[in-house]
Design a protein around this motif. Structure first.
Motif, PDB file in Angstrom:
ATOM      1  N   SER A 153      37.162  33.146  41.030  1.00  0.00           N
ATOM      2  CA  SER A 153      36.215  33.467  42.081  1.00  0.00           C
ATOM      3  C   SER A 153      35.254  32.178  42.523  1.00  0.00           C
ATOM      4  O   SER A 153      35.465  31.818  43.667  1.00  0.00           O
ATOM      5  CB  SER A 153      35.250  34.816  41.729  1.00  0.00           C
ATOM      6  N   SER A 154      34.902  31.335  41.643  1.00  0.00           N
ATOM      7  CA  SER A 154      34.273  30.374  41.862  1.00  0.00           C
ATOM      8  C   SER A 154      35.174  29.187  42.468  1.00  0.00           C
ATOM      9  O   SER A 154      34.777  28.524  43.545  1.00  0.00           O
ATOM     10  CB  SER A 154      33.567  29.520  40.461  1.00  0.00           C
TER      11      SER A 154
ATOM     12  N   ASN B 280      37.832  29.826  44.272  1.00  0.00           N
ATOM     13  CA  ASN B 280      38.155  30.243  45.525  1.00  0.00           C
ATOM     14  C   ASN B 280      37.256  29.708  46.684  1.00  0.00           C
ATOM     15  O   ASN B 280      37.419  30.009  47.827  1.00  0.00           O
ATOM     16  CB  ASN B 280      38.504  31.602  45.396  1.00  0.00           C
ATOM     17  N   THR B 281      36.119  29.238  46.303  1.00  0.00           N
ATOM     18  CA  THR B 281      34.826  29.049  47.239  1.00  0.00           C
ATOM     19  C   THR B 281      35.269  27.791  47.834  1.00  0.00           C
ATOM     20  O   THR B 281      34.721  27.546  49.068  1.00  0.00           O
ATOM     21  CB  THR B 281      33.577  29.061  46.604  1.00  0.00           C
TER      22      THR B 281
ATOM     23  N   GLN C  36      26.841  33.272  41.328  1.00  0.00           N
ATOM     24  CA  GLN C  36      27.923  34.662  41.205  1.00  0.00           C
ATOM     25  C   GLN C  36      28.312  34.983  39.989  1.00  0.00           C
ATOM     26  O   GLN C  36      28.324  36.302  39.725  1.00  0.00           O
ATOM     27  CB  GLN C  36      29.303  33.859  41.712  1.00  0.00           C
TER      28      GLN C  36
ATOM     29  N   GLU D 255      38.221  35.451  35.624  1.00  0.00           N
ATOM     30  CA  GLU D 255      38.245  35.928  36.984  1.00  0.00           C
ATOM     31  C   GLU D 255      37.010  35.465  37.665  1.00  0.00           C
ATOM     32  O   GLU D 255      36.946  35.206  38.860  1.00  0.00           O
ATOM     33  CB  GLU D 255      38.145  37.398  36.880  1.00  0.00           C
TER      34      GLU D 255
END
Length: 389
Positions: free
Chosen positions: A243-244, A246-247, A182, A239
Motif C-alpha cells: 500500500s505504501s 502504491n502511493t 497508513q 500488504e
C-alpha cells in the motif's frame, strides 16, 4: 602541362587524383572564399544575436539505506524481503523519479511563481518548459545526483536548482509521514478486529469445554499454530508495504510486482499449512475434541497475531515521529558567470563550413551549365523573352 578540362570531365576521369581535386578547388577559389566570408559574417551575427543561457547545478546525496525500525520486519523469517521494497525508496532511481514528477515541478513553480515568469497559461505549460531546461542525472561512481537548470538569468537558474532540493526534502517528509500514518491506522484496525475475534473464540471455547472438558494440544499442533501466526503477520506487513509503494509507484513497477508475488507465495504457504493442520486434527477421531482443539488453536493464533500487530504498531508510531529521509546538499547552486550557450565558435564554424560548401557547389553547377551550348541558348531566349526592348 595541365589540361583545360571542365569540372564534370575531371570527375569523369578515373582514377581521380588528389591533384585534380586541388586543381578543381583552385579554379573556384573566389566563390569558395566568398561563401566562406558570407557564412562567417552570418555565423558571427547569429552567434551574438542568440539569447545567452546560463546553467546552474546543485549536487545532492540521497538518503542511504539504513537499518530502520521498519526494516526489522525481516526478522520475522524467510520468504518476504521487505527491506528490498524499502530499498527502492532509497535508490537513486526513485529520487530521480521524484525530482522529475509533476508534483515536485508544481511545488517549484508555486514557490518561484514560474507561471508568471515563463508567461505560461497553466501548470502543464510550466512543466513542459521545466522538462526542456532541467536535467537530472546521477553519478554512478559517487551516487550523487546532479540537478542542472538552464535559464537566461543566472540568478534564476541557481534559485530553481536549489528550489528543487528544498521541495524534494518537503516531499520526502510528506511521503514518510503518510507511510507511517497508513501503517499506524492499519495496525490499530487489525488489533481491534483480532481482539473482537479473540473475544468471540474465547466465549465459544468456554461453552465447548463445559460440554467436552479440557483438551491438551499436542506439540505438532502448537508448532502449526505458531507458524500460522508468523505467516499471517508477514502477509499483513507485506500488504501494508504494498500500500505504501502504491502511493508513488504503478502496478508495472518491478518492486510492486516482486512484492505482490511474495505476498501471494506467503498466502499459498498459509493455505497449505491450515489445510495440513485440519488433516492432523481430523485424524484425532473425537469430533468434540477436534472442535475444541480448533478453538484453542484459533485463540492461540489470535493472541500471536495481536502480539505481532502491537509490536508493529509501536514501530509505526516511532516512524511517524521521525522527520522523514534527509537529503544532503553537497553543492549549493550559485549564479554562473559564463553562459553555456550559444557556443559562439561552434556556430561560426558551422556557418563557415556551410558557406564555403554552398559557394563551391554553386560555382561548380554554374560552370557545368555554362559549358553547355543548349543551356546558353535557353538563357539567351529567356533574356529576350523578358526584355522590354
Amino acid at each position: 602541362m595541365i589540361s583545360n578540362h571542365s569540372p564534370a570531365e575531371l570527375f569523369e576521369k578515373r582514377p581521380t587524383h588528389f591533384i585534380d581535386i586541388i586543381l578543381l578547388v583552385g579554379r573556384h577559389k573566389k566563390p569558395l572564399f566568398a561563401g566562406a566570408v558570407v557564412g562567417c559574417v552570418l555565423g558571427i551575427a547569429t552567434a551574438y544575436s542568440l539569447p545567452k543561457r546560463y546553467t546552474a547545478s546543485a549536487v545532492i546525496l540521497p538518503p542511504q539505506p539504513e537499518k530502520t525500525a521498519l526494516s526489522g520486519l525481516d526478522a520475522l523469517g524467510d520468504g518476504l524481503d521487505l527491506s528490498g521494497a524499502l530499498g527502492a525508496k532509497n535508490s537513486n532511481g526513485m529520487f530521480i523519479g521524484l525530482l522529475q514528477s509533476n508534483t515536485l515541478q508544481n511545488l517549484v513553480s508555486k514557490e518561484n511563481n514560474l507561471k508568471s515568469y515563463f508567461n505560461a497559461n497553466n501548470d502543464q505549460d510550466v512543466s513542459k518548459i521545466l522538462e526542456k531546461n532541467v536535467e537530472i542525472s546521477t553519478d554512478k561512481k559517487t551516487g550523487f545526483i546532479l540537478i542542472s537548470v538552464k535559464d537566461r538569468s543566472p540568478a534564476i537558474a541557481a534559485t530553481l536548482a536549489n528550489s528543487y532540493v528544498k521541495e524534494l526534502q518537503v516531499m520526502l517528509g510528506t511521503v514518510a509521514m503518510t507511510d507511517a500514518q497508513q501503517r499506524h491506522v492499519f495496525y490499530e484496525n487489525e488489533i481491534k478486529k483480532n481482539q473482537a475475534k479473540l473475544s468471540l473464540d474465547q466465549s465459544q471455547l468456554d461453552s465447548a469445554m463445559r460440554n467436552s472438558g479440557f483438551v491438551s494440544l499436542e506439540g505438532q499442533v502448537t508448532s502449526v499454530i505458531r507458524d500460522t501466526a508468523t505467516l499471517q503477520a508477514k502477509i499483513a506487513d507485506g500488504e501494508v508495504q504494498l500500500s505504501s509503494l502504491n502511493t508513488y509507484a504503478t502496478d508495472e513497477n518491478p518492486d510492486v510486482i516482486k512484492l505482490k508475488a511474495k505476498i501471494n507465495a506467503l498466502k499459498r504457504q498459509l493455505s497449505q499449512l491450515e489445510t495440513g493442520n485440519d488433516d492432523v486434527q481430523k485424524s484425532g477421531g473425537d469430533l468434540s475434541a477436534i472442535s475444541t482443539g480448533r478453538l484453542v488453536r484459533e485463540i492461540k493464533y489470535d493472541e500471536s497475531v495481536i502480539d505481532q500487530m502491537r509490536k508493529q504498531l509501536e514501530i509505526a508510531k516511532i516512524d511517524e515521529a521521525k522527520q522523514g529521509a534527509f537529503v544532503q546538499q553537497i553543492d549549493m547552486a550559485v549564479p554562473p558567470i559564463r553562459a553555456t550557450s550559444p557556443q559562439k565558435m561552434l556556430v561560426i564554424s558551422i556557418a563557415l563550413l556551410i558557406g564555403s560548401t554552398l559557394g563551391l557547389v554553386f560555382s561548380l553547377f554554374k560552370t557545368s551549365f555554362s559549358d553547355s551550348e543548349d543551356f546558353r541558348e535557353k538563357i539567351g531566349s529567356l533574356r529576350k523573352a523578358w526584355s522590354w526592348k
